[in-house]
Design a protein around this motif. Structure first.
Motif, mmCIF file in Angstrom:
data_model
loop_
_atom_site.group_PDB
_atom_site.id
_atom_site.type_symbol
_atom_site.label_atom_id
_atom_site.label_comp_id
_atom_site.label_asym_id
_atom_site.label_seq_id
_atom_site.Cartn_x
_atom_site.Cartn_y
_atom_site.Cartn_z
ATOM 1 N N GLU A 219 0.870 -1.183 -0.061
ATOM 2 C CA GLU A 219 -0.109 0.049 -0.082
ATOM 3 C C GLU A 219 0.931 1.213 -0.179
ATOM 4 O OE1 GLU A 219 -3.599 1.877 2.346
ATOM 5 O OE2 GLU A 219 -2.464 0.336 3.470
ATOM 6 N N PHE A 220 0.760 2.192 -1.152
ATOM 7 C CA PHE A 220 1.736 3.433 -1.340
ATOM 8 C C PHE A 220 0.702 4.286 -0.814
ATOM 9 C CE2 PHE A 220 4.068 0.122 -3.718
ATOM 10 C CZ PHE A 220 5.191 0.646 -3.681
ATOM 11 N N THR A 221 1.095 5.126 0.191
ATOM 12 C CA THR A 221 0.198 6.305 0.662
ATOM 13 C C THR A 221 0.916 7.321 0.786
ATOM 14 O OG1 THR A 221 -0.882 4.881 2.332
ATOM 15 C CG2 THR A 221 -1.338 7.020 2.617
ATOM 16 N N LYS A 222 0.601 8.599 0.111
ATOM 17 C CA LYS A 222 1.418 9.906 -0.155
ATOM 18 C C LYS A 222 1.594 10.361 1.115
ATOM 19 C CE LYS A 222 -0.398 10.952 -4.819
ATOM 20 N NZ LYS A 222 -0.816 11.663 -5.749
ATOM 21 N N ILE A 223 2.923 10.831 1.473
ATOM 22 C CA ILE A 223 3.318 11.695 2.574
ATOM 23 C C ILE A 223 4.033 12.783 2.213
ATOM 24 C CG2 ILE A 223 3.355 9.501 4.154
ATOM 25 C CD1 ILE A 223 6.506 9.478 3.585
ATOM 26 N N ASP A 224 4.427 13.494 3.210
ATOM 27 C CA ASP A 224 5.477 14.915 3.019
ATOM 28 C C ASP A 224 6.556 14.656 2.300
ATOM 29 O OD1 ASP A 224 6.471 17.412 2.959
ATOM 30 O OD2 ASP A 224 5.816 17.779 5.111
ATOM 31 N N PRO A 225 6.866 15.380 1.191
ATOM 32 C CA PRO A 225 8.207 15.161 0.482
ATOM 33 C C PRO A 225 9.374 15.644 1.139
ATOM 34 C CG PRO A 225 6.506 16.304 -1.140
ATOM 35 C CD PRO A 225 5.943 16.130 0.395
ATOM 36 N N VAL A 226 9.209 16.373 2.409
ATOM 37 C CA VAL A 226 10.394 16.830 2.969
ATOM 38 C C VAL A 226 11.133 15.780 3.631
ATOM 39 C CG1 VAL A 226 9.251 16.799 5.283
ATOM 40 C CG2 VAL A 226 10.956 18.775 4.805
ATOM 41 N N LYS A 227 10.657 14.469 3.902
ATOM 42 C CA LYS A 227 11.251 13.520 4.226
ATOM 43 C C LYS A 227 12.256 13.056 3.294
ATOM 44 C CE LYS A 227 7.608 11.522 7.278
ATOM 45 N NZ LYS A 227 8.293 11.666 8.616
ATOM 46 N N PHE A 228 12.216 13.227 1.947
ATOM 47 C CA PHE A 228 13.135 12.649 0.993
ATOM 48 C C PHE A 228 14.256 13.823 0.484
ATOM 49 C CE2 PHE A 228 8.945 10.695 1.042
ATOM 50 C CZ PHE A 228 9.405 9.292 0.788
ATOM 51 N N ALA A 229 14.621 14.742 1.092
ATOM 52 C CA ALA A 229 15.591 15.727 1.067
ATOM 53 C C ALA A 229 16.851 15.094 0.592
ATOM 54 C CB ALA A 229 15.575 16.845 1.901
ATOM 55 N N TYR A 230 17.216 14.276 1.558
ATOM 56 C CA TYR A 230 18.564 13.543 1.448
ATOM 57 C C TYR A 230 18.530 12.737 0.157
ATOM 58 C CZ TYR A 230 22.817 10.945 1.988
ATOM 59 O OH TYR A 230 24.067 10.437 1.824
ATOM 60 N N ALA A 231 17.615 11.934 0.007
ATOM 61 C CA ALA A 231 17.298 10.928 -1.211
ATOM 62 C C ALA A 231 17.315 11.677 -2.414
ATOM 63 C CB ALA A 231 16.129 10.194 -0.957
ATOM 64 N N GLN A 232 16.782 12.969 -2.540
ATOM 65 C CA GLN A 232 16.717 13.805 -3.732
ATOM 66 C C GLN A 232 18.142 14.193 -4.267
ATOM 67 O OE1 GLN A 232 13.218 15.900 -2.333
ATOM 68 N NE2 GLN A 232 12.383 15.942 -4.486
#
Length: 306
Positions: A219-232
């Motif tokens: 199940e893919f549930t959208k969340i705040d993109p801020v958690k992915f700053a390092y990944a980006q």
């Protein structure tokens, strides 16, 4: 009268063509909706077995934060790269899904990390999309084709195909060697659901023997993109190298025979370890595109069996 019939025929042709174009765009929008920033819940459980004495495995549950980024967006090809964000300083380049429209060429999994190239007919793939799934090292995992449905506001796609054992079982299970995947993707208001009806199979020259079936829900549930700053930030540095990896794999698949095999380990090192290490070296030493391809090809050769 002939002119009238010609006009009617042309009008019908235009209408059919416009409808097909609208359907294609609906399909594309659904595929592109798979991209985004998600919390993913993984749930798998064996549910039946033809063997009354079969010992069912413990249900598998896990979760993580996953970013799915569109890296290729063409009229009949969409590529989505997944990244797992572990924390603020760790990211894993995860699986990749390539979507191709009315694609006559497909790689089907046989067993023992081996695949065979198959050519499908135009009738087989008319109006259909192939989902080509690749491992963290961009080696093939499984490919299946099916039709996107857009009925009653529900967007979904499904297929059935064979694959290697899932990563969660590949190092702990030796009692089966092929996973027959029944996959269904459904777009939801908060993201999407990846539902699976899987068959665990022992494949031998005498045929297939089913040992158990399982249900799977991702199940893919959208969340705040801020958690992915390092990944980006990590992907921005690495994406040129991994584009070269994809190109080298594509060249190999194109020039190989109808069958080929991938070894997961060579010279005491796992394939993904080799390619990830090479990626870090590429960034550090600022290799050119040509250098990347040459070094990747050399690194891959020990793992490839034509």
């Amino acid at each position: 009268m002939k002119i009238f019939n010609l006009i009617v025929g042309l009008a019908t042709l235009v209408t059919v063509s416009a409808h097909a174009q609208d359907k294609l765009e609906q399909d594309r929008n659904s595929i592109k909706a798979l991209a985004g920033f998600y919390k993913v819940n993984f749930n798998y459980a064996e549910v039946t077995s033809p063997n009354p004495d079969y010992a069912f495995s413990k249900p598998y549950r896990s979760h993580g934060n996953e970013w799915a980024e569109i890296i290729v967006d063409e009229p009949k090809k969409i590529v989505i790269q997944h990244m797992l964000a572990i924390n603020d300083s760790t990211v894993i380049k995860h699986w990749r899904q390539d979507w191709t429209y009315e694609d006559p060429e497909i790689m089907l999994y046989t067993q023992d990390n081996a695949w065979k190239k198959v050519n499908l007919t135009a009738a087989d793939v008319k109006g259909k999309w192939t989902q080509k799934v690749y491992q963290v090292d961009d080696s093939p995992r499984y490919q299946g084709y099916g039709t996107w449905s857009h009925v009653g506001g529900h967007d979904s796609w499904q297929s059935e195909t064979d694959s290697p054992l899932p990563r969660r079982e590949s190092t702990v299970r030796k009692d089966y060697n092929v996973l027959n995947r029944g996959s269904r993707i459904t777009i939801t208001k908060d993201g999407w659901m990846f539902e699976q009806d899987n068959k665990k199979v022992v494949r031998t020259p005498q045929g297939d023997k089913l040992i158990a079936t399982e249900k799977g829900y991702e199940e893919f549930t959208k969340i705040d993109p801020v958690k992915f700053a390092y990944a980006q930030k990590w992907w921005e540095n690495q994406k040129t190298y991994w584009a070269a990896v994809r190109d080298v794999w594509a060249d190999f698949a194109k020039t190989s025979n109808t069958n080929f095999k991938v070894q997961t380990s060579a010279n005491g090192k796992l394939l993904y370890e080799t390619l990830f290490s090479l990626g870090d070296q590429s960034i550090k030493e600022k290799w050119s595109a040509t250098q990347n391809k040459e070094k990747i090809k050399t690194a891959l050769l020990p793992y490839l069996v034509k």
